[in-house]
Motif scaffolding. Structure first.
Motif, mmCIF file in Angstrom:
data_model
loop_
_atom_site.group_PDB
_atom_site.id
_atom_site.type_symbol
_atom_site.label_atom_id
_atom_site.label_comp_id
_atom_site.label_asym_id
_atom_site.label_seq_id
_atom_site.Cartn_x
_atom_site.Cartn_y
_atom_site.Cartn_z
ATOM 1 N N GLY A 123 8.740 19.854 9.245
ATOM 2 C CA GLY A 123 8.191 19.128 10.379
ATOM 3 C C GLY A 123 6.955 18.338 9.994
ATOM 4 O O GLY A 123 6.740 17.214 10.480
ATOM 5 N N ALA A 124 6.134 18.906 9.121
ATOM 6 C CA ALA A 124 4.921 18.223 8.670
ATOM 7 C C ALA A 124 5.267 16.982 7.856
ATOM 8 O O ALA A 124 4.591 15.950 7.956
ATOM 9 N N ASN B 107 0.843 -1.205 0.000
ATOM 10 C CA ASN B 107 0.000 0.000 0.000
ATOM 11 C C ASN B 107 0.876 1.253 0.000
ATOM 12 O O ASN B 107 1.108 1.870 1.036
ATOM 13 N N PRO B 108 1.367 1.642 -1.179
ATOM 14 C CA PRO B 108 2.245 2.807 -1.253
ATOM 15 C C PRO B 108 1.473 4.115 -1.077
ATOM 16 O O PRO B 108 0.328 4.241 -1.519
ATOM 17 N N ILE B 109 2.110 5.074 -0.423
ATOM 18 C CA ILE B 109 1.508 6.386 -0.195
ATOM 19 C C ILE B 109 2.427 7.459 -0.788
ATOM 20 O O ILE B 109 3.647 7.413 -0.602
ATOM 21 N N ILE B 110 1.817 8.402 -1.481
ATOM 22 C CA ILE B 110 2.541 9.544 -2.028
ATOM 23 C C ILE B 110 2.116 10.786 -1.262
ATOM 24 O O ILE B 110 0.920 11.086 -1.156
ATOM 25 N N ILE B 111 3.071 11.509 -0.721
ATOM 26 C CA ILE B 111 2.788 12.767 -0.027
ATOM 27 C C ILE B 111 2.828 13.907 -1.026
ATOM 28 O O ILE B 111 3.764 14.017 -1.833
ATOM 29 N N THR B 112 1.807 14.775 -0.994
ATOM 30 C CA THR B 112 1.793 15.993 -1.798
ATOM 31 C C THR B 112 1.467 17.163 -0.872
ATOM 32 O O THR B 112 1.216 16.978 0.325
ATOM 33 N N ALA B 113 1.465 18.363 -1.410
ATOM 34 C CA ALA B 113 1.315 19.556 -0.577
ATOM 35 C C ALA B 113 -0.065 20.189 -0.687
ATOM 36 O O ALA B 113 -0.711 20.141 -1.741
ATOM 37 N N VAL C 130 0.259 17.602 3.062
ATOM 38 C CA VAL C 130 0.930 18.315 4.157
ATOM 39 C C VAL C 130 1.122 19.773 3.738
ATOM 40 O O VAL C 130 1.085 20.094 2.548
ATOM 41 N N PRO C 131 1.348 20.678 4.695
ATOM 42 C CA PRO C 131 1.630 22.073 4.345
ATOM 43 C C PRO C 131 2.934 22.170 3.540
ATOM 44 O O PRO C 131 3.891 21.424 3.778
ATOM 45 N N ALA D 42 4.335 13.198 9.025
ATOM 46 C CA ALA D 42 3.517 12.368 8.138
ATOM 47 C C ALA D 42 4.187 11.029 7.873
ATOM 48 O O ALA D 42 3.527 9.975 7.892
ATOM 49 N N ILE D 43 5.478 11.038 7.638
ATOM 50 C CA ILE D 43 6.190 9.779 7.398
ATOM 51 C C ILE D 43 6.096 8.872 8.623
ATOM 52 O O ILE D 43 5.824 7.666 8.514
ATOM 53 N N SER D 44 6.282 9.457 9.797
ATOM 54 C CA SER D 44 6.200 8.677 11.038
ATOM 55 C C SER D 44 4.807 8.103 11.247
ATOM 56 O O SER D 44 4.650 6.950 11.665
ATOM 57 N N GLU D 45 3.802 8.897 10.920
ATOM 58 C CA GLU D 45 2.405 8.477 11.130
ATOM 59 C C GLU D 45 1.962 7.431 10.119
ATOM 60 O O GLU D 45 1.235 6.477 10.446
#
Length: 427
Positions: free
Chosen positions: A193-194, A147-153, A187-188, A198-201
């Motif tokens: 820090g965000a 289940n890959p996740i991509i973080i965007t802003a 994330v902002p 997010a990576i930790s969560e």
């Protein structure tokens, strides 16, 4: 350094362009074309350099450039020659065969960037969609992540396909298009820090953050340049964790910031980046560019019928070579300083209405005070009456995106027009 920047010799006179009024039926247009745009009551018909003319014969100074697309302005002789030669030679054969022009353009892009491999498509949305697919395959086949996740802003913009609007961190683009594509987290922007939180969560069970997709400068979200410190820390995080760093260079790339690529302003290299808009100078083309290690596509897994055909690649290559040959990036830097300084002077005259001027090169935003009723669209509409084309970047930001060949005189004229516009709308 000697500079030989193309400047149309006749752009200050309409005599070189046939601007005979030609009636245009906007009502008939609206009867047959879907209402996917809130169009201005303006039909543009002719162009040259950094100027366009409407169906009534009125002239406008173009500070939109097809939304950061017309790199060399309008009717540039290099593009006219490239279009003419290529359409007479070979325009489309499909990717079943080797295409010389596609290979030459790919080679130019690789030689002038941090990338190793190129996939061609037709638009920025398709390029970003391709990046998302590439990341997902890499996640499953290399990282073994289910289940890959991509973080965007937040406030990002990555396109209009169902996956790219999901990647876009603006809820207004999501409305009525549910269910959206899973696997994205927002994330902002410019907040390290965000990202760390997010990576930790998100890294738990069989889920894992596999990529971070960002614009080096947010365009549609309000012209927000990336922080050098933020992006350098982000690069270190990605190097440590194995997370892929993806840059959406659709609007900021191809010289618009004064550097060929937006990432050059930040002192970091992405693993994957996308390009479109200015790449073809107005001819539709998109590109996904990646480092060799994450190029995991195999035959049949991704494709584009029109992507990378001889016509678009031949024209795009002429745009790329002209940027380099005519030292146009130097012009972008100089005119960008002139534009930004001029806008800051205007802002100083109207501090109760204008809060900030920001941007890189020739992608600049002027933010209006949130406490006043004046909107960016108010200024865009008034500027149109003055013969200046502008575009918004949200309800309170006016965006300035002239062709990269804009001259010192034309920037001065645009600033004079804008000053008159703001005086009129703030009375």
């Amino acid at each position: 350094m000697n500079r030989e920047i193309f400047i149309p010799k006749t752009i200050n006179s309409s005599e070189s362009v046939d601007v005979t009024p030609t009636p245009f039926g906007m009502d008939d247009f609206d009867k047959t074309v879907m209402s996917t745009y809130s169009r201005f009551p303006l039909a543009l018909e002719k162009s040259l350099g950094c100027r366009v003319w409407d169906s009534t014969g009125k002239e406008y100074l173009d500070f939109v450039a097809g939304i950061a697309t017309c790199t060399l302005g309008h009717a540039h002789p290099v593009m006219i020659e490239a279009v003419t030669k290529q359409i007479q030679k070979l325009h489309h054969v499909s990717n079943l065969y080797y295409i010389r022009e596609q290979g030459e353009l790919a080679q130019w892009l690789v030689e002038h960037s941090c990338g190793d491999r190129v996939f061609f498509c037709n638009s920025g949305a398709e390029a970003n969609e391709s990046a998302i697919k590439l990341v997902r395959k890499y996640s499953h086949t290399v990282l073994k992540v289910n289940n890959p996740i991509i973080i965007t802003a937040n406030a990002s913009f990555h396109g209009r396909t169902i996956a790219t609007i999901t990647a876009t961190g603006q809820p207004k683009y999501h409305k009525n298009f549910n269910p959206l594509v899973p696997g994205f987290h927002y994330v902002p922007y410019n907040n390290i820090g965000a990202i760390e939180a997010a990576i930790s969560e998100l890294d738990k069970d069989d889920c894992r953050v596999v990529a971070i997709l960002l614009e080096p400068l947010q365009g549609e979200g309000g012209i927000h340049p990336g922080s050098i410190t933020y992006f350098q820390k982000l690069r270190r995080i990605c190097d440590t964790t194995g997370i892929l760093l993806i840059f959406d260079e659709v609007q900021a790339g191809m010289g618009r910031t004064g550097k060929l690529w937006g990432y050059e302003n930040l002192g970091v290299e992405p693993d994957i980046f996308t390009s479109a808009k200015g790449l073809g100078g107005g001819i539709p083309i998109g590109a996904l560019i990646s480092k060799k290690f994450c190029d995991v596509f195999e035959p049949g897994e991704h494709a584009s019928t029109f992507g990378g055909n001889p016509f678009v690649c031949g024209v795009a290559l002429s745009v790329c070579q002209t940027l380099e040959r005519e030292n146009i990036l130097e012009n972008v830097v100089e005119r960008g300083v002139q534009l930004k300084t001029g806008l800051q002077s205007i802002a100083a005259k109207y501090p109760q209405y204008i809060t900030e001027v920001r941007g890189w090169g020739l992608i600049v935003g002027m933010e209006l005070c949130s406490k006043v009723s004046l909107s960016a669209e108010n200024i865009v509409m008034a500027a149109m009456d003055e013969g200046l084309l502008l575009v918004t970047a949200g309800p309170k930001v006016v965006r300035f995106l002239p062709p990269l060949i804009i001259t010192e005189e034309e920037v001065t004229i645009a600033l004079q027009k804008l000053d008159r516009v703001i005086t009129s709308v703030t009375r």
